[in-house]
Design a protein around this motif. Structure first.
Motif, short mmCIF file in Angstrom:
data_model
loop_
_atom_site.label_atom_id
_atom_site.label_comp_id
_atom_site.label_asym_id
_atom_site.label_seq_id
_atom_site.Cartn_x
_atom_site.Cartn_y
_atom_site.Cartn_z
N GLN A 60 41.30 41.51 37.09
CA GLN A 60 41.03 42.79 36.44
C GLN A 60 41.33 42.71 34.95
OE1 GLN A 60 43.14 45.79 39.14
NE2 GLN A 60 41.67 47.07 38.02
N ASP A 61 42.46 42.11 34.61
CA ASP A 61 42.84 41.97 33.21
C ASP A 61 41.82 41.14 32.44
OD1 ASP A 61 45.07 43.47 33.77
OD2 ASP A 61 46.42 41.75 33.96
N ARG A 62 41.32 40.08 33.08
CA ARG A 62 40.31 39.23 32.42
C ARG A 62 39.00 39.98 32.21
NH1 ARG A 62 40.43 33.48 35.70
NH2 ARG A 62 42.66 33.00 35.45
N LEU A 63 38.60 40.74 33.23
CA LEU A 63 37.32 41.44 33.18
C LEU A 63 37.39 42.74 32.41
CD1 LEU A 63 36.36 40.93 36.94
CD2 LEU A 63 35.25 39.83 34.98
N GLU A 98 36.13 48.73 40.81
CA GLU A 98 34.73 48.83 41.23
C GLU A 98 33.93 47.58 40.89
OE1 GLU A 98 36.27 50.93 39.26
OE2 GLU A 98 36.43 52.86 40.34
N HIS A 99 34.45 46.71 40.01
CA HIS A 99 33.68 45.55 39.56
C HIS A 99 33.33 44.66 40.77
CE1 HIS A 99 32.46 41.99 37.36
NE2 HIS A 99 32.51 42.67 36.23
N PRO A 100 32.04 44.27 40.91
CA PRO A 100 31.64 43.47 42.09
C PRO A 100 32.35 42.12 42.19
CG PRO A 100 29.86 43.61 40.47
CD PRO A 100 30.89 44.60 40.07
N LYS A 101 32.75 41.54 41.07
CA LYS A 101 33.46 40.26 41.10
C LYS A 101 34.78 40.39 41.87
CE LYS A 101 34.46 36.00 39.86
NZ LYS A 101 33.72 34.83 40.42
#
Length: 481
Positions: free
Chosen positions: A356-359, A364-367
């Motif tokens: 999460q921190d990286r993105l 909700e992010h599909p990754k």
């Protein structure tokens, strides 16, 4: 009053049933629907045995369950590590079936087997625990005494998942978030004889798979499937100890929750166990406080418990209670560093938070959903769980050699040894046989049946006679392949 026969209470038979989720992508990017994939996976089983429901050389049951879920039910086990080894051997057997399909489909095909408890559209499948108890115990009363523990056990042994609400779901009000448990949203009451209609935490259907005048089977269906070996040990070990204490009359929290189903859902979304649980009498208690009370009781119980030969060794139970206490402390302080290589939901949340921190995104992010699912891929060398374990980021409880041995060797201190020996001999001489948990039957030339009502018995002269009967008629069975 504490039962003076406490030592006898630690003499236990246990088993675990695990249902797996499956999916497949082909080389051209297409997909095979689960029904067809399941049939392909079980084709070699059906070709050899004329059935998709068999007992394996390790005396476990392998079968295709409703909903196209491969299922592995371990043989009867006496100790926690023995049970872990036989549960993990099921992963290997199921993955071997998946590898065979990949080979048949050709380069680029991928068959995925997930040891989790919910699919992408909200369907749930289970991991069921079975504990043998004495017939004179009321299963309903025993279940009611266990329910508060089981509702809060997810805090110490949940698998964890990103939860995205489905319209109309009773849990829609929670919104997207991280849950400590995968099964919490899919059980509807505490104790019931139903399994799918109302899906209780404890199923009371009287099906002991043993001498019904002596034994009952406690069937727990609320737990998550475990990937991390220490999580499995804590899940089973904590339940085993609480069950022993209930049977022995050892002092435990006397708790009746006002709403079991609501409590388990609320706890699943509280990573610190601070949820106030309304009690039937009007007071409240936190989930963490309840688990702390059970853990404290277990610490005292270890001081008076009289172990039986073949049961889980006292030093292993001490190790389990030590992990339990470390998890309680982590929940209390918010510092999970002492358990972040041992407890599935803690491991997974730490990993997802890092991504999460990286993105720079929400859950909700599909990754992040892909990471959540990949953690449960049982394929060594591909699954995220195994990648983390290989890097020393997930602790072990057993060894690969012990798991490999359990693939073909039944537990030698339970009824499973007799079933395994019988099956081995039937394969060797080509005898037509029928087997279930209690019965061994030679079908020809004249049916010969032995019923094994004592799951602790690993020797039986009647089974010797069955084997001799097969030998005497080996010429009639024809050549074996």
């Amino acid at each position: 009053m504490i039962d003076s026969a406490a030592g006898a209470l630690s003499r236990r038979i246990m088993g675990v049933e695990t249902e797996y989720g499956i999916s497949c992508t082909t080389a051209d990017g297409g997909r095979i629907i689960p029904d067809e994939l399941a049939r392909q996976m079980f084709r070699p089983v059906v070709e050899e045995h004329s059935s998709s429901n068999i007992f394996t050389p390790s005396a476990a049951r392998l079968y295709l369950d409703v909903g196209s879920h491969p299922e592995w039910a371990t043989a009867e086990c006496r100790s926690i590590t023995q049970l872990l080894n036989h549960e993990r051997s099921g992963d290997r057997v199921i993955d071997d079936l998946a590898l065979r399909v990949e080979s048949e489909l050709g380069t680029g095909a991928r068959v995925y087997v997930f040891k989790n408890n919910v699919d992408s559209i909200g369907n749930s499948y289970g991991c069921h625990e079975n504990y043998l108890v004495r017939r004179e115990l009321s299963l309903k009363k025993l279940g009611l005494a266990l329910v508060p523990f089981l509702i809060t056990r997810q805090l110490i042994a949940g698998a964890g998942k990103i939860y995205r609400p489905f319209p109309g779901s009773p849990s829609e009000r929670y919104g997207t978030g991280f849950c400590v448990s995968q099964r919490a949203d899919h059980v509807w009451e505490g104790v019931s004889s139903a399994t799918t209609r109302s899906r209780p935490m404890i199923n009371t259907r009287d099906e002991p798979h043993a001498d019904s005048e002596r034994f009952r089977r406690l069937h727990v269906i609320v737990g998550d499937s475990s990937m991390a070996e220490p999580t499995f040990a804590l899940k089973i070990g904590s339940a085993l100890l609480v069950l022993e204490m209930i049977e022995a009359g050892f002092p435990l929290p006397e708790i009746e929750l006002a709403n079991d189903a609501a409590a388990i859902r609320d706890i699943a979304r509280d990573h610190r166990g601070r949820t106030e649980l309304p009690l039937a009498g009007g007071d409240t208690v936190t989930a963490l406080d309840l688990q702390d009370r059970y853990c404290s009781a277990a610490e005292k119980w270890l001081g008076v418990r009289e172990p039986a030969d073949g049961s889980t060794p006292p030093e292993e139970l001490t190790r389990i209670v030590g992990l339990w206490r470390r998890m309680i402390t982590a929940l209390d302080t918010g510092d999970f560093s002492a358990v972040d290589t041992e407890i599935d939901w803690v491991i997974k949340r730490k990993l997802i938070t890092r991504y999460q921190d990286r993105l720079g995104s929400g859950l909700e992010h599909p990754k992040l959903g892909q990471i959540d699912l990949a953690y449960h891929d049982i394929r060594p060398g591909r699954g995220l769980y195994y990648a983390l374990m290989d890097r020393g980021m997930i602790a072990r409880w057993t060894t690969d050699d012990a798991i490999t041995a359990a693939m073909d060797t039944p537990p030698q201190d339970t009824r499973a040894a007799l079933r395994g020996r019988f099956l081995d001999h039937a394969r060797a001489v080509g005898a037509p046989v029928t087997v279930d948990w209690m019965r061994l039957r030679v079908n020809r030339p004249e049916p010969q049946v032995v019923q094994l009502g004592d799951p602790f018995a690993s020797e039986d002269a009647r089974v010797d006679d069955l084997i001799a009967y097969m030998d005497a008629h080996a010429a009639e069975y024809g050549p074996t392949s």
